[in-house]
Design an enzyme around this catalytic site. Sequence first.
Site, PDB file in Angstrom:
ATOM      1  N   HIS A   1       0.815  -1.225   0.000  1.00 13.13           N
ATOM      2  CA  HIS A   1       0.000   0.000   0.000  1.00 13.13           C
ATOM      3  C   HIS A   1       0.838   1.260   0.000  1.00 13.13           C
ATOM      4  O   HIS A   1       0.346   2.325   0.371  1.00 13.13           O
ATOM      5  CB  HIS A   1      -0.944  -0.018   1.216  1.00 13.13           C
ATOM      6  CG  HIS A   1      -1.968  -1.107   1.134  1.00 13.13           C
ATOM      7  ND1 HIS A   1      -2.633  -1.590   2.243  1.00 13.13           N
ATOM      8  CD2 HIS A   1      -2.426  -1.829   0.081  1.00 13.13           C
ATOM      9  CE1 HIS A   1      -3.471  -2.553   1.867  1.00 13.13           C
ATOM     10  NE2 HIS A   1      -3.351  -2.722   0.561  1.00 13.13           N
TER      11      HIS A   1
ATOM     12  N   GLY B   1      -1.160  -9.092  12.922  1.00 11.77           N
ATOM     13  CA  GLY B   1      -1.678  -7.751  13.207  1.00 11.77           C
ATOM     14  C   GLY B   1      -2.500  -7.156  12.098  1.00 11.77           C
ATOM     15  O   GLY B   1      -2.385  -5.967  11.805  1.00 11.77           O
TER      16      GLY B   1
HETATM   17  C1  BV8 Z   1      -8.651  -2.181  -5.068  1.00 14.16           C
HETATM   18  C2  BV8 Z   1      -3.002   3.013   2.457  1.00 14.16           C
HETATM   19  C3  BV8 Z   1      -9.488  -2.491  -7.155  1.00 14.16           C
HETATM   20  C4  BV8 Z   1      -3.542   4.324   2.775  1.00 14.16           C
HETATM   21  C5  BV8 Z   1      -4.810   1.380   2.615  1.00 14.16           C
HETATM   22  C6  BV8 Z   1     -15.839  -0.352  -2.924  1.00 14.16           C
HETATM   23  C7  BV8 Z   1     -15.218   0.605  -3.719  1.00 14.16           C
HETATM   24  C8  BV8 Z   1     -13.864   0.514  -4.049  1.00 14.16           C
HETATM   25  C9  BV8 Z   1     -13.120  -0.553  -3.579  1.00 14.16           C
HETATM   26  C10 BV8 Z   1     -13.747  -1.473  -2.776  1.00 14.16           C
HETATM   27  C11 BV8 Z   1     -15.098  -1.415  -2.446  1.00 14.16           C
HETATM   28  N1  BV8 Z   1     -15.403  -2.474  -1.649  1.00 14.16           N
HETATM   29  C12 BV8 Z   1     -14.294  -3.211  -1.446  1.00 14.16           C
HETATM   30  C13 BV8 Z   1     -13.294  -2.632  -2.128  1.00 14.16           C
HETATM   31  C14 BV8 Z   1     -11.934  -3.073  -2.192  1.00 14.16           C
HETATM   32  C15 BV8 Z   1     -11.170  -2.242  -1.175  1.00 14.16           C
HETATM   33  C16 BV8 Z   1     -11.415  -2.870   0.174  1.00 14.16           C
HETATM   34  O1  BV8 Z   1     -10.924  -3.935   0.424  1.00 14.16           O
HETATM   35  N2  BV8 Z   1     -12.210  -2.193   1.028  1.00 14.16           N
HETATM   36  C17 BV8 Z   1     -12.482  -2.758   2.341  1.00 14.16           C
HETATM   37  C18 BV8 Z   1     -12.467  -1.664   3.413  1.00 14.16           C
HETATM   38  C19 BV8 Z   1     -13.850  -3.461   2.269  1.00 14.16           C
HETATM   39  N3  BV8 Z   1      -9.793  -2.344  -1.577  1.00 14.16           N
HETATM   40  C20 BV8 Z   1      -9.280  -1.421  -2.377  1.00 14.16           C
HETATM   41  O2  BV8 Z   1      -9.861  -0.421  -2.737  1.00 14.16           O
HETATM   42  C21 BV8 Z   1      -7.870  -1.719  -2.867  1.00 14.16           C
HETATM   43  N4  BV8 Z   1      -7.821  -1.516  -4.270  1.00 14.16           N
HETATM   44  O3  BV8 Z   1      -9.410  -3.025  -4.684  1.00 14.16           O
HETATM   45  O4  BV8 Z   1      -8.569  -1.792  -6.343  1.00 14.16           O
HETATM   46  C22 BV8 Z   1      -9.411  -1.985  -8.494  1.00 14.16           C
HETATM   47  C23 BV8 Z   1      -9.644  -2.889  -9.501  1.00 14.16           C
HETATM   48  C24 BV8 Z   1      -9.602  -2.452 -10.770  1.00 14.16           C
HETATM   49  C25 BV8 Z   1      -9.351  -1.117 -11.043  1.00 14.16           C
HETATM   50  C26 BV8 Z   1      -9.117  -0.205  -9.998  1.00 14.16           C
HETATM   51  C27 BV8 Z   1      -9.150  -0.637  -8.720  1.00 14.16           C
HETATM   52  C28 BV8 Z   1      -6.881  -0.768  -2.235  1.00 14.16           C
HETATM   53  C29 BV8 Z   1      -6.839  -1.014  -0.745  1.00 14.16           C
HETATM   54  C30 BV8 Z   1      -5.685  -0.213  -0.132  1.00 14.16           C
HETATM   55  C31 BV8 Z   1      -6.247   0.890   0.717  1.00 14.16           C
HETATM   56  N5  BV8 Z   1      -5.139   1.570   1.391  1.00 14.16           N
HETATM   57  N6  BV8 Z   1      -3.789   2.018   3.190  1.00 14.16           N
HETATM   58  C32 BV8 Z   1      -3.186   4.696   4.193  1.00 14.16           C
HETATM   59  O5  BV8 Z   1      -2.706   3.854   4.958  1.00 14.16           O
HETATM   60  O6  BV8 Z   1      -3.396   5.864   4.487  1.00 14.16           O
HETATM   61  S1  BV8 Z   1      -5.687   0.247   3.507  1.00 14.16           S
HETATM   62  C33 BV8 Z   1      -5.362   0.354   5.175  1.00 14.16           C
HETATM   63  O7  BV8 Z   1      -6.024  -0.777   5.753  1.00 14.16           O
HETATM   64  C34 BV8 Z   1      -3.918   0.182   5.591  1.00 14.16           C
HETATM   65  O8  BV8 Z   1      -3.046  -0.147   4.536  1.00 14.16           O
HETATM   66  C35 BV8 Z   1      -3.996  -1.000   6.542  1.00 14.16           C
HETATM   67  O9  BV8 Z   1      -2.827  -1.651   6.662  1.00 14.16           O
HETATM   68  C36 BV8 Z   1      -5.049  -1.771   5.864  1.00 14.16           C
HETATM   69  C37 BV8 Z   1      -5.629  -2.946   6.521  1.00 14.16           C
HETATM   70  O10 BV8 Z   1      -5.900  -2.608   7.827  1.00 14.16           O
HETATM   71  P1  BV8 Z   1      -5.081  -3.435   8.933  1.00 14.16           P
HETATM   72  O11 BV8 Z   1      -3.633  -3.283   8.653  1.00 14.16           O
HETATM   73  O12 BV8 Z   1      -5.619  -4.800   9.023  1.00 14.16           O
HETATM   74  O13 BV8 Z   1      -5.393  -2.566  10.201  1.00 14.16           O
HETATM   75  P2  BV8 Z   1      -6.697  -2.668  11.130  1.00 14.16           P
HETATM   76  O14 BV8 Z   1      -6.696  -1.467  12.012  1.00 14.16           O
HETATM   77  O15 BV8 Z   1      -7.897  -2.979  10.276  1.00 14.16           O
HETATM   78  O16 BV8 Z   1      -6.441  -3.972  12.028  1.00 14.16           O
HETATM   79  C38 BV8 Z   1      -5.369  -3.996  12.951  1.00 14.16           C
HETATM   80  C39 BV8 Z   1      -5.326  -5.411  13.521  1.00 14.16           C
HETATM   81  O17 BV8 Z   1      -4.226  -5.488  14.422  1.00 14.16           O
HETATM   82  C40 BV8 Z   1      -6.567  -5.766  14.315  1.00 14.16           C
HETATM   83  O18 BV8 Z   1      -6.992  -7.070  13.913  1.00 14.16           O
HETATM   84  C41 BV8 Z   1      -6.087  -5.769  15.770  1.00 14.16           C
HETATM   85  O19 BV8 Z   1      -6.758  -6.762  16.544  1.00 14.16           O
HETATM   86  C42 BV8 Z   1      -4.647  -6.153  15.611  1.00 14.16           C
HETATM   87  N7  BV8 Z   1      -3.742  -5.687  16.668  1.00 14.16           N
HETATM   88  C43 BV8 Z   1      -3.781  -4.511  17.352  1.00 14.16           C
HETATM   89  N8  BV8 Z   1      -2.739  -4.457  18.219  1.00 14.16           N
HETATM   90  C44 BV8 Z   1      -2.026  -5.599  18.048  1.00 14.16           C
HETATM   91  C45 BV8 Z   1      -2.658  -6.388  17.072  1.00 14.16           C
HETATM   92  N9  BV8 Z   1      -2.191  -7.598  16.696  1.00 14.16           N
HETATM   93  C46 BV8 Z   1      -1.072  -8.047  17.303  1.00 14.16           C
HETATM   94  N10 BV8 Z   1      -0.394  -7.341  18.237  1.00 14.16           N
HETATM   95  C47 BV8 Z   1      -0.845  -6.127  18.642  1.00 14.16           C
HETATM   96  N11 BV8 Z   1      -0.164  -5.463  19.588  1.00 14.16           N
END
Ligand code: BV8
Length: 251
Positions: free
Chosen positions: A118, A187
Amino acid sequence: MVFSPSLISKLQRAESVTVFTGAGISAESGVPTFRGTDGIWKKFKPEDLANFDAFIRNPELVWEWYKYRKQLMGSIQPNAGHTALAEMEKRFAQFAIITQNIDNLHRRAGSKNVHELHGNVERNYCIGCGKTFADEEIMKMDKAPRCTSCGDLVRPDVVWFGELLPVDQWQKSVSAAERADIFFSVGTSSVVFPAASLPHTAKGAGAYVVEINIERTELSPFADEVLLGRSGDILPNILKLCRSSRMSEQN
Ligand code: BV8
Ligand code: ZN
């Protein structure tokens, strides 16, 4: 910390290990996660800020969010989890990190083979002519930085929702998932695609999938093992296991 006999024997015999990380691995460095209770800016969903339309509509607000995160990431250090992974890299013939994080902490901890799905918040580019800008320049510019060559908006070099992932990083990540003997998912809430499909790709190709998280996630039912706990505690213990089990293997 007690590990299962299967994980111990897999670590003993593994040639190829791939580690997939999300915001949770950086939580203990003080980087707020996206969707946890400490989520960044509770009033905004990442999907509402991290997308191109939001940026064009309100570049100042989106830049305020990224400048806040740049400042934060400039003031934090890799934690024991990042360091353990950098050490583990030296113990396997093939070792890859696939990260969704943009905080650059894996490289700063010494990991070499890192695929950034990303992007990286330390890089910026002009949406008009592609000219790149270092953070030093960006942080000096006012609200929404403008390109010094063509005057268009400068954006952070990260992948926003609805945007394609960098093809080379994606292809290298899929290969690393397909060749893994052991695939760790650390994570991540496993809700962002296509990144979240990688553990399933690894499993389909025969990897032993181990999830490390403080709570169960969408991936948990598919994982071979779920190790509940903080990555900063669990990963150093897995490193110790690598040291002992592979040492005994060599003797
Ligand atoms: C794509 C960069 C296709 C920016 C990020 C509707 C419209 C458009 C797209 C979509 C849609 N519906 C679905 C999609 C696809 C979409 C998607 O997946 N959406 C989700 C929300 C449903 N994906 C996209 O849009 C991707 N592109 O699909 O393009 C396409 C096809 C053809 C033509 C054109 C396009 C692009 C996705 C990338 C988005 N960018 N980040 C920024 O960071 O500012 S995503 C963002 O979320 C971060 O990168 C982050 O890393 C990522 C995932 O989140 P997590 O890392 O998992 O973080 P989170 O907080 O969720 O969880 C943390 C975890 O850690 C928890 O489980 C917690 O329990 C745990 N934790 C906490 N503390 C600890 C721990 N574990 C262990 N130890 C600890 N101490
Ligand atoms: Zn320009």
